[in-house]
Design an enzyme around this catalytic site. Structure first.
Site, PDB file in Angstrom:
ATOM      1  N   PHE A   7       5.834 -12.543 -20.731  1.00 34.70           N
ATOM      2  CA  PHE A   7       7.025 -11.681 -21.073  1.00 34.70           C
ATOM      3  C   PHE A   7       6.575 -10.518 -21.755  1.00 34.70           C
ATOM      4  O   PHE A   7       5.720 -10.634 -22.724  1.00 34.70           O
ATOM      5  CB  PHE A   7       7.980 -12.209 -21.858  1.00 34.70           C
ATOM      6  CG  PHE A   7       9.212 -12.940 -21.232  1.00 34.70           C
ATOM      7  CD1 PHE A   7       9.552 -12.600 -20.003  1.00 34.70           C
ATOM      8  CD2 PHE A   7      10.118 -14.093 -22.061  1.00 34.70           C
ATOM      9  CE1 PHE A   7      10.730 -13.259 -19.247  1.00 34.70           C
ATOM     10  CE2 PHE A   7      11.131 -14.470 -21.380  1.00 34.70           C
ATOM     11  CZ  PHE A   7      11.512 -14.138 -20.086  1.00 34.70           C
ATOM     12  N   GLU A   8       7.286  -9.278 -21.320  1.00 39.29           N
ATOM     13  CA  GLU A   8       7.047  -7.929 -22.047  1.00 39.29           C
ATOM     14  C   GLU A   8       5.597  -7.665 -22.384  1.00 39.29           C
ATOM     15  O   GLU A   8       5.076  -7.019 -23.286  1.00 39.29           O
ATOM     16  CB  GLU A   8       7.704  -8.215 -23.390  1.00 39.29           C
ATOM     17  CG  GLU A   8       9.296  -8.276 -23.219  1.00 39.29           C
ATOM     18  CD  GLU A   8      10.138  -8.182 -24.423  1.00 39.29           C
ATOM     19  OE1 GLU A   8       9.597  -7.860 -25.590  1.00 39.29           O
ATOM     20  OE2 GLU A   8      11.312  -8.768 -24.522  1.00 39.29           O
ATOM     21  N   GLY A   9       4.794  -7.932 -21.349  1.00 44.45           N
ATOM     22  CA  GLY A   9       3.567  -7.448 -21.292  1.00 44.45           C
ATOM     23  C   GLY A   9       2.499  -8.982 -21.728  1.00 44.45           C
ATOM     24  O   GLY A   9       2.784  -9.730 -22.589  1.00 44.45           O
TER      25      GLY A   9
END
Length: 650
Positions: free
Chosen positions: A426-428
């Site tokens: 998630f998110e990178g």
């Protein structure tokens, strides 16, 4: 169902991808950054000590909200969420009634105005109950409509949409596409301006749209063609989820987070008023990255909640379970795991709280702190959950419902492990976070070297660049020879933790020297040494966590002396565990198998070792391509649904 569209973007090479990513980052540092200093050998403890505090008004509002949230969460049937793979509509409505969808939204726009610190505390509590609820709220507030609007929206846009978001209009962020993950230069969704400039027409397909199945509002990233009167580029738009032309074709299912409403969404001829553009054309990625500066702290907060729950279960189980005449927690093999969980949970909370208060103060640049918190917490949170499963043994592998059915305590350790796994993506992803943080960490070197590392530069220009870089290093390198960490009495106000802060200061300088050696050795090729850079980043993450833990222990000792001794013990044990990891990483900067691994991987990809796969069957063969068409041929009718009856602005 729709047919496959031709790509609207020509193939993108490596140089173009880098240019897009570079244009989206914030190149200047207008505020001090504690974490950035760690990578430059500048350990400025005054930036985080004494530990900053949230203001009194937010504390009062935050504590009151947490009490209401706790009471509500105790009524949620979390077993039903796992069993039915869906958060019930009444839970959505209950969260809306609490104001949970507006935790970070300022009071003047209808929100609770809790700020990052108490938002983190709320997600920590939620993370101990059900990670899908945490994902719902963080996708809505950390990267959904509220955060981009608060950062880059006009006053008119804020007054139009933020009250809806605060009231429970669920939002989603649409960036990822079937062919686009961490390489936004390949983005194919388009936003074509109308001739009169009054609107944009959006077309494209978006994958893994968390909250997309139930969203009322969307942030859509789409490429505006460059033309007269339009600077073009990837741009951010607020879009009504029920606008004509938007279809959610399916709700995706995953290893964990069974309750999240994550979909495959297509946009076909979706007309969006020009007033829905957030910021200017071409600023979409920059807005997204700025949003994530604080938005990434949601994942560490959820991990901290999981760690606290894991510690509670590990403690209670390790005392209750007896083997060979003793509670299992008294056997060294289990005791080591319990110690790791306890010490690391203390550090997780220290990192989350420090980063949150720094974000609220807005006096420091926390882009590296937030990124390190996300990277480190997602890895450590996963390790804690894995160790809990091991401590619980067969019961750790058994589901909570199965345990309940045969009369035992319904401990969902295996669910915790599954739910936390996505946080490393998630998110990178961890790998991308290493590269993003490394880019910021070596920024001073790249700025100093300038044209020196440009492989296409003429010799004369390279010589000029070398002189310029030499001036920077002549001033900087002597500062790395000696420092406060070499003084036996330094940081004595921290008592027994002083030795750890001295180690952080010394190691910060050692890390900076190592980065310089890497720059001198590989020059422009340093950016391709991903193993080296990842270890540099990981060392900085450990140093940040140790510093945060020591500062938090000092604060707790001052506030609650009866907890002070325990806090110091936890911080001390964590720092010792961290030092072993750090020393291993420093050694592996220069002694590793990176080159051998990369050669072997290249041969694997070339098929040289395909014979090693003999003797197995692959059930996935024939089930579909690696990456689907934009919209699969068997796409479903629209599965979008509304879960909260919030009024809509007209």
């Amino acid at each position: 169902m729709s047919t496959t569209r031709e790509s609207t973007v020509s193939p993108v090479d490596e140089q173009e991808s880098r240019a897009v990513a570079e244009a989206a980052r914030e190149p200047e540092w207008r505020k001090p950054s504690f974490a950035k200093g760690l990578y430059l050998g500048q350990f400025d403890l005054s930036l985080i000590h004494p530990h900053p505090r949230p203001d009194a008004e937010r504390v009062e509002r935050g504590e009151a909200f947490l009490a209401d949230l706790e009471a509500f969460l105790r009524t949620v049937d979390v077993a039903a969420i796992e069993r039915d793979a869906r958060i019930p509509d009444d839970v959505f409505q209950g969260l809306a009634d609490l104001g949970a969808f507006g935790m970070k939204i300022p009071v003047e726009y209808g929100g609770l105005g809790l700020g990052q610190t108490y938002y983190n505390h709320a997600l920590t509590m939620i993370g101990s109950v059900n990670a899908s609820i945490g994902a719902l709220l963080s996708a809505h507030q950390s990267v959904g409509v509220p955060e981009p609007l608060m950062l880059a929206g006009t006053e008119e846009q804020k007054r139009r949409w933020l009250p809806r978001c605060a009231a429970g209009a669920v939002s989603a962020f649409l960036l990822t596409e079937p062919e686009v993950g961490s390489d936004p230069a390949r983005l194919q969704a388009t936003a074509v301006p109308s001739e009169d400039g009054s609107e944009y027409v959006l077309d494209g397909t978006k994958l893994w749209t968390t909250n997309g199945v139930v969203a009322e509002l969307l942030v859509v990233m789409a490429r505006v063609p460059k033309a007269d009167g339009h600077r073009g580029g990837i741009s951010a738009f607020i879009v009504e989820a029920d606008a004509p032309g938007i279809t959610v074709h399916r709700r995706n299912a995953f290893m964990g987070l069974r309750g999240i409403e994550n979909g495959l969404t297509s946009l076909t001829g979706v007309r969006v008023p020009a007033g829905n553009l957030v910021g200017r054309e071409g600023e979409g990625l920059k807005i997204a990255l700025t949003t994530l500066n604080a938005g990434r702290l949601a994942i560490p907060a959820i991990c901290a909640g999981s760690g606290k729950w894991s510690l509670k279960i590990a403690r209670e189980w390790s005392k209750a379970r007896v083997q060979w005449g003793h509670p299992v927690g008294e056997h060294a093999a289990v005791a080591h795991k319990v110690a790791f969980i306890a010490a690391t949970t203390f550090a997780l909370e220290a990192v989350v709280d420090l980063s949150g208060v720094l974000a609220d103060e807005d006096r420091k640049d926390i882009r590296i702190e937030a990124a390190l918190a996300k990277l480190w917490a997602s890895e450590m949170g996963w390790r804690i959950a894995d160790e809990l499963v091991q401590i619980r043994g067969g019961r750790g592998f058994e589901t909570a419902e199965s345990l309940r059915a045969r009369g035992e305590r319904a401990v969902g350790a295996e669910q915790q492990l599954r739910d936390l796994r996505i946080n490393r993506i998630f998110e990178g992803s961890t790998e991308i976070m290493h590269l993003l943080i490394a880019r910021e960490a070596v920024d001073a070197h790249l700025t100093a070297a300038g044209d020196l590392i440009d492989p296409h530069l003429e010799l004369a220009d390279r010589l000029k660049a070398a002189v310029s870089a030499g001036g920077f290093y002549a001033r900087w390198l002597p500062q790395l020879v000696a420092g406060k960490g070499d003084l036996p009495a330094a940081y004595d106000e921290f008592g027994p933790l002083a030795t750890h802060l001295r180690y952080v200061e010394r190691t910060s300088r050692k890390l900076a020297r190592a980065t310089f050696y890497g720059m001198a050795r590989w020059q422009g090729g340093l950016e391709r040494k991903q193993g080296f850079l990842a270890r540099v980043v990981d060392v900085g993450a450990e140093l940040f966590a140790v510093a945060a833990s020591c500062v938090r222990a000092a604060m707790l000792a001052a506030d609650t002396p009866d907890q002070g001794k325990s806090a110091f013990q936890l911080a001390h044990t964590f720092a010792e565990q961290s030092r072993h990891r750090t020393e291993r990483l420093l050694d592996e900067l220069w002694h590793n198998t990176d080159a051998t691994d990369e050669r072997l991987a290249s041969r694997v990809l070339d098929g040289d070792y395909a014979w090693l796969e003999d003797g197995i069957l692959d059930p996935s063969e024939g089930t579909g391509p690696w990456i689907t068409e934009a919209i699969p041929a068997d796409a479903m009718d629209d599965v979008h649904r509304r879960v909260i009856g919030s009024p809509r602005d007209t």
